[in-house]
Motif scaffolding. Structure first.
Motif, PDB file in Angstrom:
ATOM      1  N   GLY A   3       0.796  -1.219   0.000  1.00 42.99           N
ATOM      2  CA  GLY A   3       0.000   0.000   0.000  1.00 42.99           C
ATOM      3  C   GLY A   3       0.831   1.273   0.000  1.00 42.99           C
ATOM      4  N   GLU A   4       2.148   1.160   0.136  1.00 46.40           N
ATOM      5  CA  GLU A   4       3.036   2.330   0.149  1.00 46.40           C
ATOM      6  C   GLU A   4       4.179   2.110  -0.845  1.00 46.40           C
ATOM      7  OE1 GLU A   4       4.446   3.139   4.114  1.00 46.40           O
ATOM      8  OE2 GLU A   4       2.514   2.618   4.981  1.00 46.40           O
ATOM      9  N   LEU A   5       3.818   1.743  -2.066  1.00 41.47           N
ATOM     10  CA  LEU A   5       4.821   1.386  -3.056  1.00 41.47           C
ATOM     11  C   LEU A   5       5.595   2.603  -3.527  1.00 41.47           C
ATOM     12  CD1 LEU A   5       2.803  -1.176  -5.186  1.00 41.47           C
ATOM     13  CD2 LEU A   5       4.341  -1.604  -3.279  1.00 41.47           C
ATOM     14  N   GLN A   6       6.885   2.398  -3.700  1.00 40.06           N
ATOM     15  CA  GLN A   6       7.749   3.432  -4.247  1.00 40.06           C
ATOM     16  C   GLN A   6       8.023   3.100  -5.711  1.00 40.06           C
ATOM     17  OE1 GLN A   6      11.248   3.734  -1.826  1.00 40.06           O
ATOM     18  NE2 GLN A   6      10.084   3.918   0.064  1.00 40.06           N
ATOM     19  N   GLU A   7       8.137   4.139  -6.529  1.00 35.80           N
ATOM     20  CA  GLU A   7       8.349   3.955  -7.964  1.00 35.80           C
ATOM     21  C   GLU A   7       9.568   3.083  -8.248  1.00 35.80           C
ATOM     22  OE1 GLU A   7       7.179   4.311 -11.873  1.00 35.80           O
ATOM     23  OE2 GLU A   7       6.118   4.972 -10.080  1.00 35.80           O
ATOM     24  N   GLU A   8      10.630   3.239  -7.467  1.00 44.04           N
ATOM     25  CA  GLU A   8      11.849   2.451  -7.670  1.00 44.04           C
ATOM     26  C   GLU A   8      11.564   0.951  -7.554  1.00 44.04           C
ATOM     27  OE1 GLU A   8      16.354   1.986  -5.823  1.00 44.04           O
ATOM     28  OE2 GLU A   8      14.761   2.837  -4.559  1.00 44.04           O
ATOM     29  N   HIS A   9      10.768   0.562  -6.568  1.00 41.30           N
ATOM     30  CA  HIS A   9      10.444  -0.856  -6.376  1.00 41.30           C
ATOM     31  C   HIS A   9       9.606  -1.398  -7.541  1.00 41.30           C
ATOM     32  CE1 HIS A   9      12.189  -0.947  -2.418  1.00 41.30           C
ATOM     33  NE2 HIS A   9      11.475   0.097  -2.055  1.00 41.30           N
ATOM     34  N   ILE A  10       8.662  -0.604  -8.008  1.00 40.19           N
ATOM     35  CA  ILE A  10       7.820  -1.021  -9.132  1.00 40.19           C
ATOM     36  C   ILE A  10       8.668  -1.180 -10.388  1.00 40.19           C
ATOM     37  CG2 ILE A  10       5.910  -0.324 -10.636  1.00 40.19           C
ATOM     38  CD1 ILE A  10       4.755   1.155  -8.120  1.00 40.19           C
ATOM     39  N   LEU A  11       9.546  -0.213 -10.659  1.00 43.03           N
ATOM     40  CA  LEU A  11      10.400  -0.279 -11.852  1.00 43.03           C
ATOM     41  C   LEU A  11      11.346  -1.470 -11.807  1.00 43.03           C
ATOM     42  CD1 LEU A  11      11.239   3.522 -12.352  1.00 43.03           C
ATOM     43  CD2 LEU A  11       9.720   2.085 -13.748  1.00 43.03           C
ATOM     44  N   GLU A  12      11.924  -1.740 -10.654  1.00 38.76           N
ATOM     45  CA  GLU A  12      12.848  -2.873 -10.520  1.00 38.76           C
ATOM     46  C   GLU A  12      12.107  -4.202 -10.709  1.00 38.76           C
ATOM     47  OE1 GLU A  12      16.354  -3.234  -9.940  1.00 38.76           O
ATOM     48  OE2 GLU A  12      16.219  -1.213 -10.759  1.00 38.76           O
ATOM     49  N   ALA A  13      10.898  -4.301 -10.171  1.00 39.32           N
ATOM     50  CA  ALA A  13      10.110  -5.524 -10.347  1.00 39.32           C
ATOM     51  C   ALA A  13       9.749  -5.703 -11.819  1.00 39.32           C
ATOM     52  CB  ALA A  13       8.853  -5.485  -9.486  1.00 39.32           C
ATOM     53  N   ARG A  14       9.420  -4.627 -12.497  1.00 35.33           N
ATOM     54  CA  ARG A  14       9.086  -4.694 -13.922  1.00 35.33           C
ATOM     55  C   ARG A  14      10.303  -5.155 -14.720  1.00 35.33           C
ATOM     56  NH1 ARG A  14       5.572  -6.233 -17.005  1.00 35.33           N
ATOM     57  NH2 ARG A  14       4.257  -5.562 -15.334  1.00 35.33           N
TER      58      ARG A  14
END
Length: 177
Positions: free
Chosen positions: A76-87
């Motif tokens: 619920g508190e996702l950071q853009e860096e984490h989303i980009l790395e997972a992608r």
């Protein structure tokens, strides 16, 4: 030449340690029999994991790439860096799996990435369907969904019975990381 005649989908899940350890044990066993293993780690942004150095000793038959942002991921508190790395990790996983060049592909902590909603579960389920029949696919992480469990051929759940954290013993170098 591929050694696996029928590649299955395995999921190692549960609330206790041992998921990554089991997957990496499988990698060691497989390399010992001449299989080629590719490991992609999700949500592992640092460089202090012992497996990063240890698995280099199994090259070229075993390769490892790790992806992840710095710091903890909070639902619920996702950071853009984490989303980009997972992608990035997922795109790499797609390339490796679809290539069919590797006998076993381990997606370490991808189940956690799903639970944290860093990547859509529908994309992972679709990738499982696209997996070449000779590729063994292993997914690890806590909180495997009902859909993922149904899709897998083998599911192992690590169940917490007792843990040294309960005695205040923190994660130990070479044992937990």
């Amino acid at each position: 030449m591929t050694n696996i005649s029928q590649g299955l989908v395995q999921v190692y899940t549960g609330d206790c340690k041992g998921k990554t350890t089991a997957a990496f044990g499988l990698a060691i066993r497989a390399v010992g029999h001449g299989f080629r293993v590719y490991i992609i780690q999700f949500m592992k942004g640092g460089d202090d994991y012992g497996e990063l150095e240890g698995l280099k000793r199994l090259r070229p038959e075993c390769q490892l790439e790790h992806f992840g942002g710095q710091g903890w991921v909070r639902k619920g508190e996702l950071q853009e860096e984490h989303i980009l790395e997972a992608r990035k990790a997922f795109i790499r996983a797609q390339e490796i799996i679809i290539s069919g060049e590797w006998d076993i592909v381990i997606l370490d902590e991808i189940v956690n990435a799903l639970w944290f909603e860093l990547i859509p579960e529908s994309e992972v389920l679709e990738l499982i369907d696209k997996k070449p029949p000779h590729v063994e696919l292993v997914l690890t992480g806590r909180n495997a969904s009902k859909l993922l469990i149904e899709k897998a051929d083998l599911v192992t759940e690590m169940v917490l019975k007792k843990h040294p954290f309960e005695k205040g013993i923190m994660a130990r170098l070479g044992i937990e990381y």
